[in-house]
Design a protein around this motif. Structure first.
Motif, mmCIF file in Angstrom:
data_model
loop_
_atom_site.group_PDB
_atom_site.id
_atom_site.type_symbol
_atom_site.label_atom_id
_atom_site.label_comp_id
_atom_site.label_asym_id
_atom_site.label_seq_id
_atom_site.Cartn_x
_atom_site.Cartn_y
_atom_site.Cartn_z
ATOM 1 N N UNK A 14 0.840 -1.210 0.000
ATOM 2 C CA UNK A 14 0.000 0.000 0.000
ATOM 3 C C UNK A 14 0.873 1.257 0.000
ATOM 4 N N UNK A 15 2.055 1.170 0.627
ATOM 5 C CA UNK A 15 2.966 2.317 0.613
ATOM 6 C C UNK A 15 3.468 2.576 -0.807
ATOM 7 N N UNK A 16 3.762 1.481 -1.523
ATOM 8 C CA UNK A 16 4.246 1.624 -2.907
ATOM 9 C C UNK A 16 3.168 2.230 -3.802
ATOM 10 N N UNK A 17 1.930 1.742 -3.641
ATOM 11 C CA UNK A 17 0.822 2.246 -4.483
ATOM 12 C C UNK A 17 0.563 3.719 -4.170
ATOM 13 N N UNK A 18 0.548 4.035 -2.878
ATOM 14 C CA UNK A 18 0.303 5.430 -2.475
ATOM 15 C C UNK A 18 1.386 6.362 -3.003
ATOM 16 N N UNK A 19 2.647 5.898 -2.947
ATOM 17 C CA UNK A 19 3.764 6.749 -3.400
ATOM 18 C C UNK A 19 3.606 7.074 -4.882
ATOM 19 N N UNK A 80 15.806 11.146 -5.740
ATOM 20 C CA UNK A 80 14.370 11.037 -5.451
ATOM 21 C C UNK A 80 14.126 10.228 -4.180
ATOM 22 N N UNK A 81 14.859 9.135 -4.007
ATOM 23 C CA UNK A 81 14.634 8.284 -2.833
ATOM 24 C C UNK A 81 15.096 9.004 -1.566
ATOM 25 N N UNK A 82 16.207 9.695 -1.660
ATOM 26 C CA UNK A 82 16.728 10.430 -0.510
ATOM 27 C C UNK A 82 15.731 11.492 -0.036
ATOM 28 N N UNK A 107 7.199 0.558 5.165
ATOM 29 C CA UNK A 107 6.672 1.846 4.684
ATOM 30 C C UNK A 107 7.666 2.523 3.752
ATOM 31 N N UNK A 108 8.920 2.630 4.193
ATOM 32 C CA UNK A 108 9.870 3.430 3.418
ATOM 33 C C UNK A 108 10.449 2.678 2.220
ATOM 34 N N UNK A 109 10.592 1.360 2.334
ATOM 35 C CA UNK A 109 11.017 0.610 1.145
ATOM 36 C C UNK A 109 9.877 0.646 0.121
ATOM 37 N N UNK A 110 8.653 0.540 0.589
ATOM 38 C CA UNK A 110 7.492 0.640 -0.303
ATOM 39 C C UNK A 110 7.466 1.972 -1.040
ATOM 40 N N UNK A 111 7.783 3.037 -0.319
ATOM 41 C CA UNK A 111 7.823 4.377 -0.932
ATOM 42 C C UNK A 111 8.815 4.421 -2.124
ATOM 43 N N UNK A 112 9.862 3.586 -2.010
ATOM 44 C CA UNK A 112 10.933 3.648 -3.026
ATOM 45 C C UNK A 112 10.680 2.720 -4.217
ATOM 46 N N UNK A 113 9.641 1.893 -4.138
ATOM 47 C CA UNK A 113 9.457 0.871 -5.178
ATOM 48 C C UNK A 113 9.269 1.482 -6.570
ATOM 49 N N UNK A 114 8.445 2.548 -6.642
ATOM 50 C CA UNK A 114 8.224 3.138 -7.965
ATOM 51 C C UNK A 114 9.534 3.675 -8.534
ATOM 52 N N UNK A 115 10.387 4.184 -7.653
ATOM 53 C CA UNK A 115 11.662 4.735 -8.136
ATOM 54 C C UNK A 115 12.582 3.630 -8.667
ATOM 55 N N UNK A 116 12.395 2.390 -8.174
ATOM 56 C CA UNK A 116 13.188 1.280 -8.724
ATOM 57 C C UNK A 116 12.768 1.050 -10.183
ATOM 58 N N UNK A 117 11.446 1.024 -10.407
ATOM 59 C CA UNK A 117 10.947 0.852 -11.781
ATOM 60 C C UNK A 117 11.386 2.024 -12.653
ATOM 61 N N UNK A 156 20.670 -1.857 -5.372
ATOM 62 C CA UNK A 156 21.675 -1.451 -4.383
ATOM 63 C C UNK A 156 21.687 0.069 -4.199
ATOM 64 N N UNK A 157 21.550 0.802 -5.293
ATOM 65 C CA UNK A 157 21.589 2.267 -5.177
ATOM 66 C C UNK A 157 20.316 2.803 -4.528
ATOM 67 N N UNK A 158 19.204 2.096 -4.702
ATOM 68 C CA UNK A 158 17.981 2.516 -4.011
ATOM 69 C C UNK A 158 18.173 2.316 -2.504
ATOM 70 N N UNK A 159 18.853 1.228 -2.134
ATOM 71 C CA UNK A 159 19.180 1.012 -0.728
ATOM 72 C C UNK A 159 20.063 2.133 -0.199
#
Lengths: 268, 262
Positions: A14-19, A80-82, A107-117, A156-159
């Motif tokens: 849900x965090x990923x979808x919301x982001x 963007x992730x930072x 929550x915060x990894x979910x927030x970053x999922x779209x940025x991975x794509x 790795x860079x998203x991490x």
């Protein structure tokens, strides 16, 4: 309801979808596409023309174009992730998020999922530019190896970006950190010249950033290295990626504690 | 005079905002500084001329970074803080208010540009010896003003969009490439040259190099004073368009009533 909050996977999703929804609530899709296609092109062009002008025989156009094609990921995965925590502050939602019992990591990894794509798309386009505009020879390339490099570097860079994002909880803004690390990779990560050019004391910092392994592996993959030959670099990159994620989580808890105890959570 | 008072007040306000949060200087310095360092590392053992060439480009980029971010966030920050409607409802036209901010940002841009120059000189242990100091300073200041004029042009467009931040980030490298900040523009494809010539800072950096480098061979045929002339004409053109654009933007923003959306 509480079952949902206690389910880390559900919180993550849900965090990923919301982001993603929140991003496109303010960002015009046309603008996003322009950014997707434009950012890497000008970055690669800048360094390719600098390399042409400097004319250093050890640093070829291919070297610079491949390095920058992969490093174009930094705008998404680092910048963007930072800024995730900083943007929550700007929107006034950070307190609500932190008083929720939901798992912080999810929550915060979910927030970053779209940025991975987004990062995967950015780098793919950047490599297309390297081939079509800057004439990098991909005839010998190991495409599967290159895809693995891009995937692992993005992860790795998203991490790495998430680790930096934790600072945003305590500082007034995460944007300054984001800006510093957006550009510092150009100097430290073997993007534009070999890491060996750097003074000895700086080189350990290079190898603490996953991108350094990624740029070296990407060049090897374009030259046709097999997965076996790439495995050492990719393994090291994965290891550093996991290490920065764990460090990021610990830093996140620490900065959350500091921000709560000093009352700086909503300061921006 | 009331309009001039609005400009002075806006200048003072922008200065106060900057002094309250001077860390914003860092993002504007870091990119040009790192890029200048990368170029110098590419040289491996740069000659004093190469150091000066890269450092001058870094200084110009420092000024542009500051102008661009200041323009991009000029109205965006007001959106975040909820003060944008107060600015638009003030009796002074928007251009006079933005003008005050732009003058302050130009001043900070000088500091920014000089910081990059001096830091690179210290790290590479090359003294800043320019061929003609006064011509160098004239070109440096005029280039900064031309960048400020370009920033004003962009900031007018940024008023209309909620994505000013994205545009700001996206415009950094195109200007570095288009103006030939770190390499001569003849290396760029021929069809891009008219675009480069339409940017006042392209002429500005060329004039800076003419004034600073004793044996500058890649300069435009116009020479130092020709560069200054073309840069000034283009900068005046940008300001004229900005004045018109701000009126149009002001009108449109009132009509669509979506200024506060962010």
């Amino acid at each position: 309801m509480s079952e949902n909050v206690n389910n880390p996977l559900r919180v993550f999703w849900s965090s990923a979808v919301l982001a993603k929804r929140a991003l496109f609530a303010w960002l015009n899709p046309a603008m996003w596409i322009m950014q997707l296609f434009g950012m890497s092109l000008f970055q690669i062009a800048f360094f390719v023309y600098v390399a042409k002008f400097v004319n250093n025989s050890e640093v070829t156009i291919e070297f610079v174009a491949i390095g920058n094609a992969l490093q174009s990921l930094a705008y998404v995965s680092v910048f963007a992730v930072c800024n995730i925590t900083g943007e929550e502050k700007n929107q006034g939602t950070i307190e609500n998020l932190l008083v929720s019992p939901a798992n912080r990591f999810s929550v915060f990894v979910g927030r970053a999922v779209f940025q991975i794509a987004n990062g995967l798309a950015t780098v793919t386009i950047a490599f297309m530019y390297a081939a079509l505009i800057f004439n990098v020879d991909f005839s010998q390339a190991n495409y599967l190896g290159l895809a693995m490099v891009i995937l692992i570097t993005t992860f790795a860079m998203t991490g790495f970006g998430l680790m930096l994002s934790s600072l945003g909880l305590f500082l007034r803004t995460s944007m300054i950190i984001a800006n510093i690390f957006l550009f510092i990779g150009l100097l430290l990560c073997g993007v534009n010249f070999p890491v060996s050019y750097l003074p000895g004391w700086m080189q350990p910092f290079s190898y603490a950033i996953p991108m350094t392994y990624g740029t070296e592996a990407a060049r090897m993959a374009v030259e046709g290295a097999s997965l076996g030959e790439l495995s050492g670099l990719l393994g090291a990159e994965l290891l550093v990626g996991f290490a920065v994620m764990i460090a990021g989580y610990l830093m996140f808890r620490w900065f959350e504690y500091l921000a709560r105890s000093k009352g700086t959570l909503d300061r921006f | 005079m009331p309009r001039l008072r609005a400009t002075v007040a806006s200048f003072r306000h922008q200065a106060a905002m900057f002094l309250a949060e001077p860390q914003w200087l860092i993002p504007n310095i870091i990119a040009p500084f790192v890029l200048a360092m990368v170029v110098l590392m590419l040289y491996r053992e740069p000659s004093p001329e190469a150091v000066l060439y890269a450092v001058l480009g870094g200084g110009m980029m420092g000024m542009w970074g500051n102008t661009l971010y200041a323009s991009g966030f000029s109205i965006q920050s007001d959106r975040w803080w909820g003060t944008v409607d107060a600015i638009f409802s003030a009796p002074s036209p928007l251009i006079w208010i933005i003008g005050g901010r732009t003058i302050w940002n130009a001043f900070v841009g000088i500091v920014n540009g000089l910081f990059v120059l001096v830091a690179a000189m210290i790290i590479f242990q090359t003294p800043l010896e320019v061929a003609d100091f006064w011509l160098f300073m004239l070109a440096f200041v005029l280039t900064l003003l031309s960048l400020a004029a370009l920033g004003m042009l962009f900031s007018a467009a940024f008023v209309l969009t909620r994505s000013a931040q994205v545009l700001t980030n996206g415009l950094e490298f195109p200007i570095y490439v288009g103006t030939g900040s770190m390499f001569p523009i003849f290396l760029l494809p021929y069809w891009t040259h008219p675009l480069s010539y339409s940017l006042a800072p392209t002429w500005g950096i060329d004039a800076i190099r003419y004034a600073a480098l004793p044996a500058y061979a890649d300069g435009f045929a116009a020479g130092y004073w020709g560069d200054i002339l073309y840069m000034s004409i283009l900068a005046l053109f940008y300001v004229t368009i900005s004045i018109w654009l701000y009126k149009a933007v002001d009108h449109r923003a009132r009509k669509t009533a979506n200024l506060m959306r962010y």
